[in-house]
Each structure stands twice: as structure tokens, then as C-alpha cells.
Design a protein around this motif. Structure first.
Motif, mmCIF file in Angstrom:
data_model
loop_
_atom_site.group_PDB
_atom_site.id
_atom_site.type_symbol
_atom_site.label_atom_id
_atom_site.label_comp_id
_atom_site.label_asym_id
_atom_site.label_seq_id
_atom_site.Cartn_x
_atom_site.Cartn_y
_atom_site.Cartn_z
ATOM 1 N N LEU A 65 0.829 -1.208 0.000
ATOM 2 C CA LEU A 65 0.000 0.000 0.000
ATOM 3 C C LEU A 65 0.864 1.259 0.000
ATOM 4 C CD1 LEU A 65 -2.752 -1.097 2.559
ATOM 5 C CD2 LEU A 65 -2.980 -0.915 0.080
ATOM 6 N N LEU A 66 1.941 1.220 0.764
ATOM 7 C CA LEU A 66 2.821 2.384 0.846
ATOM 8 C C LEU A 66 3.492 2.650 -0.505
ATOM 9 C CD1 LEU A 66 3.922 4.506 2.775
ATOM 10 C CD2 LEU A 66 5.730 2.900 3.425
ATOM 11 N N LEU A 67 3.992 1.595 -1.148
ATOM 12 C CA LEU A 67 4.614 1.776 -2.458
ATOM 13 C C LEU A 67 3.596 2.281 -3.480
ATOM 14 C CD1 LEU A 67 6.949 -1.337 -2.804
ATOM 15 C CD2 LEU A 67 7.625 1.031 -2.465
ATOM 16 N N SER A 68 2.384 1.767 -3.399
ATOM 17 C CA SER A 68 1.340 2.219 -4.319
ATOM 18 C C SER A 68 1.071 3.710 -4.138
ATOM 19 C CB SER A 68 0.061 1.415 -4.081
ATOM 20 O OG SER A 68 -0.974 1.861 -4.917
ATOM 21 N N GLU A 69 1.020 4.146 -2.891
ATOM 22 C CA GLU A 69 0.753 5.553 -2.617
ATOM 23 C C GLU A 69 1.894 6.438 -3.136
ATOM 24 O OE1 GLU A 69 -2.216 8.050 -1.361
ATOM 25 O OE2 GLU A 69 -2.197 5.859 -1.248
ATOM 26 N N ILE A 70 3.126 5.983 -2.923
ATOM 27 C CA ILE A 70 4.284 6.734 -3.429
ATOM 28 C C ILE A 70 4.230 6.820 -4.950
ATOM 29 C CG2 ILE A 70 6.799 6.693 -3.673
ATOM 30 C CD1 ILE A 70 6.911 5.380 -0.891
ATOM 31 N N GLY A 71 3.905 5.690 -5.585
ATOM 32 C CA GLY A 71 3.838 5.672 -7.046
ATOM 33 C C GLY A 71 2.775 6.609 -7.586
ATOM 34 N N GLN A 72 1.591 6.588 -6.957
ATOM 35 C CA GLN A 72 0.503 7.453 -7.421
ATOM 36 C C GLN A 72 0.851 8.932 -7.226
ATOM 37 O OE1 GLN A 72 -3.430 6.352 -5.997
ATOM 38 N NE2 GLN A 72 -2.852 4.182 -5.985
ATOM 39 N N LYS A 73 1.463 9.244 -6.103
ATOM 40 C CA LYS A 73 1.812 10.636 -5.830
ATOM 41 C C LYS A 73 2.836 11.166 -6.826
ATOM 42 C CE LYS A 73 3.913 13.643 -2.323
ATOM 43 N NZ LYS A 73 4.543 13.710 -0.983
ATOM 44 N N ASN A 74 3.697 10.274 -7.316
ATOM 45 C CA ASN A 74 4.782 10.709 -8.185
ATOM 46 C C ASN A 74 4.606 10.299 -9.643
ATOM 47 O OD1 ASN A 74 6.985 11.868 -6.220
ATOM 48 N ND2 ASN A 74 6.219 10.009 -5.231
ATOM 49 N N GLY A 75 3.401 9.909 -10.006
ATOM 50 C CA GLY A 75 3.101 9.652 -11.411
ATOM 51 C C GLY A 75 3.735 8.411 -11.999
ATOM 52 N N VAL A 76 4.074 7.431 -11.163
ATOM 53 C CA VAL A 76 4.622 6.177 -11.682
ATOM 54 C C VAL A 76 3.461 5.344 -12.230
ATOM 55 C CG1 VAL A 76 5.873 4.061 -11.116
ATOM 56 C CG2 VAL A 76 6.493 6.226 -10.005
ATOM 57 N N GLU A 77 3.632 4.780 -13.408
ATOM 58 C CA GLU A 77 2.552 3.977 -13.979
ATOM 59 C C GLU A 77 3.105 2.912 -14.909
ATOM 60 O OE1 GLU A 77 1.429 6.821 -17.796
ATOM 61 O OE2 GLU A 77 0.101 6.814 -16.045
ATOM 62 N N VAL A 78 2.313 1.892 -15.130
ATOM 63 C CA VAL A 78 2.611 0.860 -16.124
ATOM 64 C C VAL A 78 1.792 1.201 -17.354
ATOM 65 C CG1 VAL A 78 2.412 -1.594 -16.688
ATOM 66 C CG2 VAL A 78 3.068 -0.898 -14.369
ATOM 67 N N ASN A 79 2.470 1.485 -18.466
ATOM 68 C CA ASN A 79 1.733 1.924 -19.647
ATOM 69 C C ASN A 79 1.119 0.742 -20.396
ATOM 70 O OD1 ASN A 79 3.704 0.836 -21.472
ATOM 71 N ND2 ASN A 79 4.980 2.645 -21.126
ATOM 72 N N ALA A 80 0.325 1.052 -21.398
ATOM 73 C CA ALA A 80 -0.426 0.023 -22.130
ATOM 74 C C ALA A 80 0.498 -0.976 -22.808
ATOM 75 C CB ALA A 80 -1.342 0.682 -23.158
ATOM 76 N N ASN A 81 1.605 -0.494 -23.394
ATOM 77 C CA ASN A 81 2.534 -1.405 -24.068
ATOM 78 C C ASN A 81 3.166 -2.371 -23.076
ATOM 79 O OD1 ASN A 81 2.082 -0.312 -26.598
ATOM 80 N ND2 ASN A 81 3.796 1.125 -26.478
ATOM 81 N N GLU A 82 3.550 -1.858 -21.916
ATOM 82 C CA GLU A 82 4.147 -2.713 -20.888
ATOM 83 C C GLU A 82 3.140 -3.745 -20.397
ATOM 84 O OE1 GLU A 82 7.349 0.417 -18.863
ATOM 85 O OE2 GLU A 82 5.238 0.457 -18.270
ATOM 86 N N MET A 83 1.890 -3.323 -20.249
ATOM 87 C CA MET A 83 0.859 -4.244 -19.787
ATOM 88 C C MET A 83 0.608 -5.334 -20.824
ATOM 89 S SD MET A 83 -0.908 -4.773 -17.138
ATOM 90 C CE MET A 83 -2.030 -6.140 -16.807
ATOM 91 N N ASN A 84 0.585 -4.967 -22.086
ATOM 92 C CA ASN A 84 0.391 -5.967 -23.138
ATOM 93 C C ASN A 84 1.523 -6.984 -23.150
ATOM 94 O OD1 ASN A 84 -2.048 -4.966 -24.092
ATOM 95 N ND2 ASN A 84 -1.068 -3.572 -25.543
ATOM 96 N N MET A 85 2.745 -6.510 -22.920
ATOM 97 C CA MET A 85 3.891 -7.421 -22.860
ATOM 98 C C MET A 85 3.763 -8.377 -21.680
ATOM 99 S SD MET A 85 7.174 -5.037 -23.878
ATOM 100 C CE MET A 85 8.299 -6.385 -23.531
#
Length: 522
Positions: A355-375
């Protein structure tokens, strides 16, 4: 629709929802009007069937579907109006005794995600332990490959085979006089003492000479992958075509070419890269443990118990599986039971870190893009049979929970990399042994099982149990709106696969010889 909160304690929320009979009837009437133009009935022109007859024909089905739709909509409304972030799928129950013409009474129980203040990522300091790869280590790696790729030459016909010698054999296997599938092969190489074949097979061939014929009896292991052979006694009629003895392997450009490389320098270059990659992985593990220890030490918020339960069940299932494969399964299981609270603490820590890592990621715009998800989806699909892969892809694309679980490890790595980039890192050179010791030493007291497994037991089950929670934070799972997740296509059963030899030592860029299928082999 009436919504009333009935419980609000910690992260748990409960509501009652009343969908009135009038609301349901209004929706059903609308559905009847919607489908009436498509209904066909003898004696009526298309689209002219009276609504009362449409209801008589399809009313029960329409009513059931309408109630289900309104239940889903009411749950969504509960979440929206109360600004809830569900940790897992809400538990929704329709009161007993409901029937058409009555109000629908629902209970909705849900755990919500805690409000977490993402920590300031400035001022983070980490030590990176690095292991330089030496020429001596590269040479040792070349020597290992050479020892695993020995050349053999024909021995004299009077030579009795011993450990390390290679036999070229034909064999036919049978059980109770009947040959079984996969039990026959010709010109099969076998090095005595290599452990390639099932226990007892190689040992009984010690002392044979070229041209000998021999019948041996062996017992297939209880864990043998082919169901029809597990624990069975089998006889093998063997013809020794040739006894061969090992020759010294000269490490030169020709040796490298036999492995598919240009020359010896290219082989060493490849091996150096592999060694550097291995140690880089250990270095990352050590840094990640430092990082997550620091995060865990500074945060102690409440976490949804449903998520902890799910994480604990996953840990426990893995431990049970590994214990079953240990030398003393009963003792291992008892020890696990004694330390059950420790493993639950590990599960709770994993959830909190996720949960903590998720919150840090959301606050700082970290995301898995569509191409990465498809892979990710395509890579995961490869573990299934070809005919099941498309079904798996559709399953992940349609189920938010499945997609979230697949995305989680990559998302976590990207957040960790983001924090590494923000941190002030100092490097210190160490040996590989020191790096591995540092990784083990970083286990926090609260995560170590209180008792060590006896040395005679296999380490994997206990190591998995004591593995730091921060190695694998539990990912925040997106709530699925579907009542139940679909099952992914099942993997092909183990006994569908042909029995195979133990994997040989890894050869860099070498062409692999096609494995011969033989039931006698492990």
C-alpha cells in the motif's frame, strides 16, 4: 433506493440498502417495452406482441436480471456517495425471503483502504554493495563449462565401465512383461554417476563392457511425473553398444566454436556479462531490502484484514507445498504451525509495504503503460498451452483483479527504481560471500522465525518462510466489480509431459542437442 450506514469502525464499513418494489417494477416494465419489438409470437405480427404476453413469456428472466443489475448499481452508488476506496470485493447479500413484488433488502460489508500520507522521498540514503567480477571468476566459469562438456573416446572392448565413463546403450523397459510408452530408446548416452536416470539404473551398469547385454530392475520414484509409472517396478533390457572414457577438454578457440561462439574471448565476454548480471541482481535485492526496511520502520498504519488474510493464505499454501517436498514433512508442518503468527506478521508487513509503495507511485506519477501491460499479458500467456492462450488474454483483459495482480510486480519495481533514482547512494566493494551475508543479515527480528530448521531438512521451505516480507510487498489490488473472478485456463498437467533428463549445466549461446525421451530418465 435508500442507503443507511450500519457500521463504521476502523477500516470496516457496513450498509443496508433498500431497493423498493416500485423501483424494481418500473425497471422491469421498461425492459419489457425495450424487448417487445423483437419478440416473435404465433398469431402476432413482429413487434405487435402485447406487453402483458411479453411479460408472461420473459418476466421471470427479466425480473432476475433487473434485480441483479440494480444490486450492482446500488453497490456502486454506496461506494461513490461515501467516497469509499474498497480494499477488496465488497460482500453483498440479499435478505432471505425476497420474492417478486417485495422490496429488496441488501447488506453491504466492505473494508476500505487506509488514508496514507506518502512519505517525502528527499533525503533518502542507501549503501550499494557491489561485487567486481575478476578474471579468475571468469576462468573458473569457463572451466565449469568445459567439465560439463567433456569429450569421450571409445574404450577398449575389455574396459569395464566405472564412474565418469560414458555408455552408449539401447534399452527396452517393461512392467509385468508389458512394454510401456517412452521406455524404449537406442544409442542413448549415459554417464555413470551423473544422476541422469532414475535411482538404481546407473549403479547396475557399473562394470559392463562393450557388447554386454543385461537386464536390470528399478523402481520409479513416487514423485515421478508420469502417473502410470509412479512407484512401479520396471525391468529394462539393456544392450551396451559402446563404453567410452573421457578425454581432456582443451580450452581454446575451437572449444568456444563448438559452443556456437566465434572464439574464446567471446565466450569469456559472455560469461563475464552473465556473472555481472547475477551479482547486479543480488546488489539490487540488498538495496531493495534497505529501502523497504526504512519505509516500514517509519510507517505503522492499520491495514485491511481481508488483504492480510489473502496474503497469508498465499504464503501458507506455498509453505505447505514446500514442506510436503521436504525430508521430514510432518516435522516441518508442525514447526510451521508453531510459527503461524510470525507468518501472519509477514503477510501484514507485505500488505502495508504494498500500500505504501502504491501511494508513493501514485503521488509521483509512476505507472505501467499500455505497451508494458500488453507485454506482461503475452509473457504470462506463454505458460499455457497454445489453445488456452487467447482465453487467458481475454480473462485478464476482462477481469480488473487479474490485471491488477499481473501488473503489481512491474509496478512495484518501477516505484522502487523511482526511489533509487531519488536516493543518495554510496558504493562499497565487497565479495559475493559478503553480499549474500549482508542480504541474510538484513532480515529484521520481527520477520525471522523464532526457530531454525534442522540442518538435515531441506532449506527451501524454511527459507521461503523466513524470506523477508519486503522482498515481495503485497500489491494493492484493484476492486473487481464482477461477483466472482473467472478461472484462468488450467496449465497442462505434469503427466502430459514426456519424462525428461535433469537439465544440463547452462551453456552460453551453445546449441542444445535434442533431448531423447526415455521413461527411465528423471
Amino acid at each position: 433506493m435508500q442507503i443507511k450506514e450500519t457500521a463504521n469502525e476502523g477500516l470496516k464499513r457496513a450498509y443496508t440498502v433498500t431497493i423498493t418494489a416500485a423501483e424494481i417494477e418500473e425497471r422491469v416494465t421498461g425492459e419489457v417495452k425495450k424487448i417487445a419489438p423483437q419478440v416473435k409470437m404465433p398469431g402476432f405480427r413482429p413487434g405487435k406482441v402485447p406487453a402483458n404476453l411479453v411479460r408472461k413469456m420473459h418476466g421471470e428472466q427479466l425480473h432476475g436480471q433487473t434485480v441483479n443489475d440494480m444490486i450492482r448499481e446500488s453497490v456502486d452508488q454506496v461506494m461513490t456517495e461515501n467516497k469509499l476506496r474498497p480494499a477488496m470485493q465488497p460482500k453483498v447479500e440479499l435478505a432471505e425471503g425476497y420474492e417478486e413484488g417485495k422490496d429488496a433488502e441488501l447488506t453491504v460489508d466492505v473494508e476500505v483502504l487506509p488514508e496514507i500520507e506518502a512519505p517525502d522521498t528527499d533525503g533518502l540514503t542507501l549503501e550499494r554493495l557491489t561485487v567486481p567480477v575478476t578474471d579468475e571468476q571468469v576462468d573458473e566459469a569457463v572451466e565449469r563449462i568445459a567439465s560439463n562438456n567433456k569429450a569421450y573416446k571409445d574404450a577398449a572392448k575389455t574396459k569395464k565401465a566405472g564412474d565418469g565413463d560414458q555408455l552408449i546403450i539401447d534399452f527396452v523397459g517393461s512392467i509385468d512383461g508389458v512394454e510401456f510408452e517412452g521406455g524404449k530408446a537406442e544409442n542413448t548416452p549415459l554417464v555413470i554417476g551423473s544422476g541422469q536416470f532414475i535411482p538404481g539404473f546407473e549403479e547396475q551398469l557399473t562394470g559392463v563392457k562393450t557388447g554386454d547385454k543385461k537386464t536390470i530392475t528399478v523402481t520409479f520414484p513416487e514423485d515421478y511425473p508420469a502417473e502410470n509409472l509412479k512407484g512401479k517396478d520396471a525391468q529394462f533390457d539393456i544392450t551396451v553398444q559402446q563404453v567410452k572414457v573421457p578425454t581432456d577438454t582443451k580450452i581454446d578457440d575451437e572449444f568456444a566454436k563448438n559452443l556456437g561462439l566465434e572464439n574464446l574471448d567471446k565466450l569469456k565476454e559472455l560469461l563475464r556479462g552473465q556473472l555481472e548480471q547475477e551479482t547486479a541482481g543480488l546488489t539490487r535485492t540488498q538495496m531493495k531490502r534497505q529501502l523497504l526496511d526504512a519505509l516500514a520502520a517509519g510507517h505503522d498504519f492499520a491495514v485491511p484484514q481481508g488483504m492480510v488474510d489473502a496474503e497469508f493464505e498465499q504464503i501458507w499454501a506455498q509453505l505447505q507445498q514446500e514442506a510436503a517436498q521436504s525430508d521430514d514433512a510432518e516435522a516441518m508442518l508442525k514447526e510451521m504451525e508453531d510459527e503461524k503468527d510470525d507468518y501472519r506478521s509477514i503477510a501484514e508487513r507485505r500488505v502495508r509495504l504494498g500500500l505504501l509503495l502504491s501511494e508513493i507511485g501514485q503521488k509521483n506519477g509512476v505507472e505501467v503503460n499500455a505497451n508494458e501491460m500488453n507485454m506482461l499479458i503475452q509473457q504470462a500467456a506463454q505458460q499455457y498451452r497454445a489453445e488456452d492462450r487467447e482465453r487467458f488474454v481475454q480473462y485478464v483483459q476482462q477481469d480488473p483483479m487479474a490485471a491488477a495482480q499481473l501488473r503489481a510486480p512491474l509496478y512495484e519495481d518501477k516505484v522502487v527504481d523511482f526511489l533509487f533514482d531519488k536516493a543518495e547512494i554510496t558504493d562499497r566493494e565487497v565479495t559475493r560471500e559478503e553480499l549474500e551475508a549482508a542480504i541474510e543479515a538484513e532480515e529484521t527480528t520481527e520477520e525471522k522465525p523464532k526457530k531454525k530448521a534442522p540442518a538435515k531438512k531441506k532449506a527451501p521451505a524454511k527459507k521461503a518462510a523466513s524470506k523477508k516480507a519486503d522482498d515481495k510487498p503485497a500489491a494493492k489490488k484493484a476492486p473487481a466489480k464482477k461477483p466472482a473472478a473467472k478461472k484462468a485456463p488450467a496449465k497442462k498437467a505434469a503427466d502430459d509431459k514426456a519424462p525428461a533428463k535433469k537439465p544440463a549445466a547452462k551453456k552460453p549461446a551453445a546449441k542444445k542437442a535434442p533431448a531423447k525421451k526415455a521413461a527411465a530418465k528423471k
